[in-house]
Design a protein around this motif. Structure first.
Motif, PDB file in Angstrom:
ATOM      1  N   SER A   1       7.847   0.713  14.303  1.00  0.00           N
ATOM      2  CA  SER A   1       8.031   1.351  12.997  1.00  0.00           C
ATOM      3  C   SER A   1       7.188   0.658  11.937  1.00  0.00           C
ATOM      4  O   SER A   1       6.523   1.315  11.121  1.00  0.00           O
ATOM      5  CB  SER A   1       9.508   1.312  12.593  1.00  0.00           C
ATOM      6  N   ILE A   2       7.208  -0.669  11.946  1.00  0.00           N
ATOM      7  CA  ILE A   2       6.420  -1.423  10.968  1.00  0.00           C
ATOM      8  C   ILE A   2       4.930  -1.182  11.175  1.00  0.00           C
ATOM      9  O   ILE A   2       4.184  -0.950  10.220  1.00  0.00           O
ATOM     10  CB  ILE A   2       6.737  -2.920  11.074  1.00  0.00           C
ATOM     11  N   ALA A   3       4.497  -1.210  12.447  1.00  0.00           N
ATOM     12  CA  ALA A   3       3.080  -1.006  12.750  1.00  0.00           C
ATOM     13  C   ALA A   3       2.603   0.367  12.301  1.00  0.00           C
ATOM     14  O   ALA A   3       1.441   0.533  11.904  1.00  0.00           O
ATOM     15  CB  ALA A   3       2.835  -1.191  14.249  1.00  0.00           C
TER      16      ALA A   3
ATOM     17  N   ALA B   1      -0.354  -9.988   6.197  1.00  0.00           N
ATOM     18  CA  ALA B   1      -1.347 -10.032   5.130  1.00  0.00           C
ATOM     19  C   ALA B   1      -2.400  -8.928   5.209  1.00  0.00           C
ATOM     20  O   ALA B   1      -2.889  -8.469   4.178  1.00  0.00           O
ATOM     21  CB  ALA B   1      -2.029 -11.393   5.110  1.00  0.00           C
ATOM     22  N   SER B   2      -2.772  -8.530   6.427  1.00  0.00           N
ATOM     23  CA  SER B   2      -3.878  -7.586   6.554  1.00  0.00           C
ATOM     24  C   SER B   2      -3.857  -6.960   7.945  1.00  0.00           C
ATOM     25  O   SER B   2      -2.960  -7.213   8.747  1.00  0.00           O
ATOM     26  CB  SER B   2      -5.212  -8.304   6.330  1.00  0.00           C
ATOM     27  N   GLU B   3      -4.892  -6.198   8.222  1.00  0.00           N
ATOM     28  CA  GLU B   3      -5.022  -5.540   9.523  1.00  0.00           C
ATOM     29  C   GLU B   3      -4.994  -6.546  10.670  1.00  0.00           C
ATOM     30  O   GLU B   3      -4.627  -6.197  11.792  1.00  0.00           O
ATOM     31  CB  GLU B   3      -6.321  -4.732   9.557  1.00  0.00           C
ATOM     32  N   ARG B   4      -5.355  -7.802  10.396  1.00  0.00           N
ATOM     33  CA  ARG B   4      -5.353  -8.817  11.447  1.00  0.00           C
ATOM     34  C   ARG B   4      -3.938  -9.140  11.940  1.00  0.00           C
ATOM     35  O   ARG B   4      -3.776  -9.835  12.943  1.00  0.00           O
ATOM     36  CB  ARG B   4      -6.051 -10.090  10.953  1.00  0.00           C
ATOM     37  N   ALA B   5      -2.930  -8.632  11.237  1.00  0.00           N
ATOM     38  CA  ALA B   5      -1.541  -8.841  11.677  1.00  0.00           C
ATOM     39  C   ALA B   5      -1.133  -7.864  12.776  1.00  0.00           C
ATOM     40  O   ALA B   5      -0.114  -8.065  13.436  1.00  0.00           O
ATOM     41  CB  ALA B   5      -0.594  -8.689  10.489  1.00  0.00           C
TER      42      ALA B   5
END
Length: 258
Positions: free
Chosen positions: A90-92, A169-173
């Motif tokens: 859901s978060i993704a 923080a960003s797409e890297r997460a």
């Protein structure tokens, strides 16, 4: 930098024992000190200077915006999203979208003791991390509340419990979210969680020859992300409301604050 908050207000299939004990269908609507937990946490997030928008994520958000929480439906800084199977998925599906732009802070509706100071301390500690996990040490929590029972993750130089605060923080997460989805059912079973990142890391965790920060750093490297814990100095940050004893303690703490 303005942050989006994802406020998780769903629950597992079946009857939630705490909700049932208070005659509610949804755990997030259980009142603590006279106000639904969801309403309390939403107000805390909106009172935090770094948070500009809050997304309530639940199976049936429309069922939650009632009673104490009716005001959420008319608040322009609050929106809602329907959760899918699994918290991490859901978060993704929301993080980094128009509905919830980066950076994203994730917390839960069963955290009525959350304060703006906790939120700001969490955000201030992120630094260059792609993923940050809020934690409270056993020393901090048990000094203030020695009878409180938590799930403790034991590492070199201390034991830790989660603070139900996660910074993305960003797409890297995103790789970390995907990894979380694979181990989500074991998130309170420390060994199974750590084993996911390799037997050597698991052995070091079992023997307590690695710190929590070291373990998260190594796990993050396998994901191509910078992952770190943020040790919060607030005992109440480690107390969510899962059972009647938590509820009683939360009411005592809120009464003392008042």
């Amino acid at each position: 930098m303005p942050w989006t908050a994802l406020l998780l207000a769903g629950q597992r299939p079946g009857v939630d024992p705490l909700a049932e004990a208070f005659g509610q269908q949804w755990k997030s609507l259980v009142p603590v000190a006279g106000e639904a937990m969801l309403s309390r946490v939403a107000k805390t997030l909106l009172a935090s200077p770094s948070i500009t928008h809050v997304v309530v994520v639940a199976q049936r958000p429309d069922h939650l915006f009632v009673g104490d929480c009716a005001w959420l439906a008319d608040e322009p800084r609050i929106s809602s999203a329907v959760s899918v199977s699994g918290i991490a998925v859901s978060i993704a599906g929301l993080a980094g979208t128009k509905a919830a732009s980066w950076p994203v802070l994730v917390t839960t509706a069963d955290h009525p003791l959350l304060t703006p100071a906790m939120v700001e301390a969490m955000i201030a500690g992120v630094g260059d991390a792609d993923v940050a996990v809020g934690v409270v040490s056993s020393d901090v929590l048990l000094t203030a509340y020695p009878d409180n029972r938590r799930t403790w993750l034991k590492f070199a130089r201390g034991a830790w419990t989660g603070a139900n605060l996660f910074a993305l923080a960003s797409e890297r997460a995103r790789p970390a979210l995907l990894a979380w989805s694979e181990v989500e059912r074991d998130r309170k079973k420390a060994l199974k969680l750590i084993w996911h990142f390799g037997p050597w890391l698991a052995v070091r965790a079992i023997t307590r020859t690695i710190t929590l920060a070291g373990a998260l750093s190594k796990a993050g490297r396998t994901l191509g992300a910078v992952v770190r814990p943020i040790a919060l100095p607030f005992a109440e940050a480690g107390i969510d409301v899962d059972k009647p004893s938590d509820h009683a303690l939360a009411e005592q703490i809120l009464a003392a604050r008042a």
